[in-house]
Design a protein around this motif. Structure first.
Motif, short mmCIF file in Angstrom:
data_model
loop_
_atom_site.label_atom_id
_atom_site.label_comp_id
_atom_site.label_asym_id
_atom_site.label_seq_id
_atom_site.Cartn_x
_atom_site.Cartn_y
_atom_site.Cartn_z
N VAL A 103 -10.07 37.42 5.70
CA VAL A 103 -10.51 36.06 6.03
C VAL A 103 -10.58 35.88 7.55
N VAL A 104 -9.57 36.39 8.26
CA VAL A 104 -9.56 36.27 9.72
C VAL A 104 -10.72 37.04 10.33
N LEU A 105 -11.00 38.23 9.82
CA LEU A 105 -12.13 39.01 10.32
C LEU A 105 -13.45 38.30 10.07
N SER A 106 -13.56 37.64 8.93
CA SER A 106 -14.78 36.89 8.63
C SER A 106 -14.95 35.72 9.60
N ALA A 109 -15.98 37.08 12.96
CA ALA A 109 -17.37 37.52 12.97
C ALA A 109 -18.34 36.35 13.04
N SER A 110 -18.03 35.26 12.33
CA SER A 110 -18.95 34.13 12.28
C SER A 110 -18.87 33.25 13.53
N GLN A 111 -17.70 33.09 14.10
CA GLN A 111 -17.52 32.19 15.22
C GLN A 111 -17.60 32.89 16.57
N LEU A 112 -17.08 34.11 16.65
CA LEU A 112 -16.99 34.80 17.94
C LEU A 112 -17.95 35.97 18.06
N GLN A 184 -2.64 32.84 14.86
CA GLN A 184 -2.92 32.86 16.30
C GLN A 184 -4.05 33.83 16.64
N SER A 185 -4.17 34.91 15.89
CA SER A 185 -5.17 35.94 16.19
C SER A 185 -6.59 35.42 16.01
N CYS A 186 -6.79 34.48 15.09
CA CYS A 186 -8.14 33.99 14.85
C CYS A 186 -8.54 32.90 15.84
N MET A 187 -7.62 32.49 16.71
CA MET A 187 -7.96 31.49 17.72
C MET A 187 -8.78 32.14 18.83
N ALA A 188 -9.75 31.38 19.33
CA ALA A 188 -10.62 31.91 20.37
C ALA A 188 -9.83 32.28 21.62
N ASP A 189 -8.79 31.50 21.94
CA ASP A 189 -8.00 31.78 23.14
C ASP A 189 -7.39 33.17 23.08
N SER A 190 -6.84 33.54 21.92
CA SER A 190 -6.19 34.85 21.78
C SER A 190 -7.20 35.97 21.88
N ARG A 325 -22.17 32.34 22.14
CA ARG A 325 -22.05 31.78 20.79
C ARG A 325 -21.39 30.40 20.84
N ALA A 326 -20.39 30.25 21.70
CA ALA A 326 -19.72 28.96 21.79
C ALA A 326 -20.67 27.87 22.29
N LEU A 327 -21.63 28.24 23.13
CA LEU A 327 -22.57 27.27 23.68
C LEU A 327 -23.79 27.04 22.79
#
Length: 463
Positions: A103-106, A109-112, A184-190, A325-327
Motif C-alpha cells: 500500500v505504501v509503495l502504491s 508511486a501515485s503521489q511522488l 512516516q515512510s509514505c510522507m513526502a517529507d521523509s 508532480r507536487a505542482l
C-alpha cells in the motif's frame, strides 16, 4: 595531473579488470539495496541458525540448561499446540506487513512518482521489521519440527521453546514500530529527505579534488583533424551508461599513444552502434585500433537502468520529479515543492564547495589522453531549477522561495558558469511572471526578490 600509471605494465590488465569489477560490484550492491528480499532472507538464516544451535547446545549440555524457565514450564504436547498457533499468527502478521508495504509503495508511486519506489524499498528499517517477522516464522517452524521429532520420554527443550516464545512476544512490539515507521515512510517529507541524502552521498563520492578549476581548458588541446582522421567509437549495446572507466581508457590510450574523446557521460541512454566518441592516433581497421576499441568498449558499463555510480543527476532527477508532480494540477501541493527546493539548495551549496572533474584526463607524464563530457554544477542547476520553474509558473509562493534560495546560493557559487546559470534562472522567472501578471497579486514582492538575487549574483537588476 598524474592520474594513472602506464598501461604497458604487466599488471595493467588485472588492474583494469579489477576497476571494472569494482564498478559492476557497486552497481550490483545498489541493485541489492533496492531489493526487499535480501535483508529478510538474512534474518531468516540467522534465526534458523540461532534456534537450531540453541536446541543443539541444550541437548549436548543439559547440565547448563537444567534450571527451569519461567516463560515455559509445560510438556512437549502443550508446546506443540502453542507453537502451531504462534506459527499461524506470525504468518498472518508477516502477510499483514507485506500488504501494508505494498500500500505504501502504491501511494509513493501515485503521489511522488514510480521511480521513487526504489528509494522507499531501499529503506533499511523497513527491511529489518519485515526480517523480524519472517525470522520469527522460521524460528516457530524449526521449533515445530523439533517438537514433532522428539519422543515422549525425552526431556522438553524448555530453553529453546522459551526463546521462540520471547521472539514472538517481541514481534508484537515490532509490529507497532513497523506501523509507525511505515506511516512516516509514505510522507513526502521523509522521501524527500532520503533522496536528498542519497544525492549528498553521491556528491561526496564523485565531486573529488580531481581535474582543474580552469574553465577554459576544454577541447583546446585536440588536433584540428581529430574527427577527420580519427576512428569512431561506437556503443556495443543499447541501454543506460552506468559507469565509464576513465582511468582504464587513459591507460590504454597511453599504451597506444592515442587520444580519445568521449561525447557522453553516465546516465546517457545509448543505442547499439551509436557513435559516442572518437579515437585519434591509430588507423582504422588495424589490430591496434581494434584492440583499443575493445578496451574502451569494455570500460563502458551499460545496463537497463540508471544508477548513481557516476551519475550526479540520478538523485537530482528524483527530487525534481517530486516537485513537478507536487505542482501538477492533480496534486497542487506547493509546500512539497518548496521543501524540494530547500533540500536541493542545500545539496547545491555542498557541491559548489567541491571540485568536479572537468573531463580532461592525463597520463602520469602529464599528456592529455582523454576528453570526456562531464556533468558540472551549472548543468545540474539548469536541469533542476528550469523544470521546477516551469512547473511553478503562476504559483507565487514557490517562485518567491526559489528566488530566495538563488540569492542564498549566490554566496556559495564560485564559478562564473554557475553564477551565469543562476542569473538566467532569475531572468526566466521574471519573464514567467510577466506572462502571469494578471493573476499575481504580489508581483512587487517577487520583483524585489529577483532584484536582490541579481545583485547578489553581481548582475544587474531586472529593470
Amino acid at each position: 595531473m598524474g592520474m594513472t600509471s602506464p598501461s604497458n605494465s604487466p599488471l595493467s590488465f588485472p588492474i583494469n579488470l579489477g576497476r571494472q569489477t569494482l564498478a559492476r560490484l557497486f552497481n550490483s550492491l545498489m541493485a541489492l539495496q533496492a531489493n526487499l528480499w535480501l535483508v529478510p532472507a538474512l534474518y531468516c538464516i540467522g534465526f534458523f541458525i540461532v534456534t537450531a544451535g540453541l536446541y543443539t547446545a541444550e541437548i549436548a549440555y543439559p547440565e547448563i540448561f537444567h534450571k527451569p524457565i519461567t516463560l515455559f514450564q509445560g510438556e512437549a504436547a502443550d508446546a506443540k499446540t502453542v507453537v502451531a498457533t504462534l506459527l499461524s499468527a506470525m504468518i498472518t502478521m508477516a502477510t499483514l506487513s507485506i500488504s501494508i508495504t505494498i500500500v505504501v509503495l502504491s501511494l509513493a508511486a501515485s503521489q511522488l512518482g514510480p521511480r521513487l519506489i526504489k528509494s522507499v524499498m531501499s529503506d533499511r528499517r523497513t527491511k529489518d521489521f519485515i526480517g523480524m517477522f519472517f525470522g520469527a516464522i522460521v524460528a516457530c517452524f524449526v521449533l515445530t519440527v523439533i517438537l514433532h521429532s522428539r519422543q515422549p520420554d525425552q526431556p522438553v527443550p524448555q530453553t529453546t521453546i522459551a526463546f521462540v516464545f520471547l521472539v514472538v512476544f517481541v514481534n508484537l512490539f515490532v509490529l507497532l514500530g513497523f506501523v509507525h515507521h511505515i506511516a512516516q515512510s509514505c510522507m513526502a517529507d521523509s522521501v524527500i529527505y532520503r533522496v536528498s541524502r542519497e544525492l549528498n552521498h553521491t556528491i561526496d563520492r564523485l565531486a573529488e579534488d580531481e581535474g582543474t578549476e580552469d574553465e577554459s581548458e576544454e577541447l583546446a588541446d585536440l588536433p584540428s583533424d581529430f574527427e577527420k582522421s580519427g576512428v569512431p567509437l561506437e556503443l556495443r549495446q543499447s541501454g543506460y551508461i552506468q559507469h565509464i572507466g576513465y582511468k582504464t581508457v587513459v591507460e590504454r590510450a597511453a599504451a597506444a599513444d592515442a587520444l580519445v574523446r568521449i561525447d557522453v557521460s553516465a546516465g546517457y541512454y545509448g543505442i547499439a552502434g551509436e557513435r559516442v566518441g572518437w579515437i585519434h592516433g591509430v588507423k582504422d581497421g588495424t589490430d591496434e585500433a581494434r584492440t583499443l576499441l575493445d578496451a574502451i568498449g569494455g570500460a563502458i558499463t551499460i545496463d537497463t537502468t540508471r544508477t548513481p555510480t557516476q551519475d550526479l543527476e540520478y538523485s537530482v532527477r528524483h527530487l525534481v520529479e517530486i516537485a513537478v508532480r507536487a505542482l501538477s494540477p492533480g496534486i497542487n501541493d506547493n509546500y512539497t515543492a518548496i521543501q524540494v527546493v530547500d533540500q536541493f539548495s542545500a545539496s547545491l551549496a555542498a557541491m559548489f564547495s567541491k571540485t568536479v572533474p572537468n573531463g580532461r584526463y592525463c597520463d602520469e607524464d602529464g599528456v592529455a589522453r582523454l576528453w570526456a563530457v562531464t556533468t558540472g554544477p551549472e548543468d545540474i542547476v539548469f536541469n533542476a531549477f528550469d523544470r521546477i520553474r516551469l512547473a511553478a509558473a503562476g504559483k507565487p509562493d514557490v517562485t518567491a522561495h526559489m528566488l530566495a534560495k538563488i540569492k542564498v546560493l549566490s554566496s556559495f557559487a564560485r564559478r562564473d558558469a554557475v553564477r551565469s546559470v543562476l542569473r538566467d534562472q532569475v531572468k526566466a522567472i521574471m519573464q514567467d511572471m510577466e506572462c502571469c501578471s494578471a493573476t499575481i497579486v504580489d508581483e512587487a514582492e517577487i520583483k524585489s526578490l529577483a532584484d536582490e538575487a541579481m545583485k547578489s549574483l553581481h548582475g544587474k537588476g531586472t529593470e
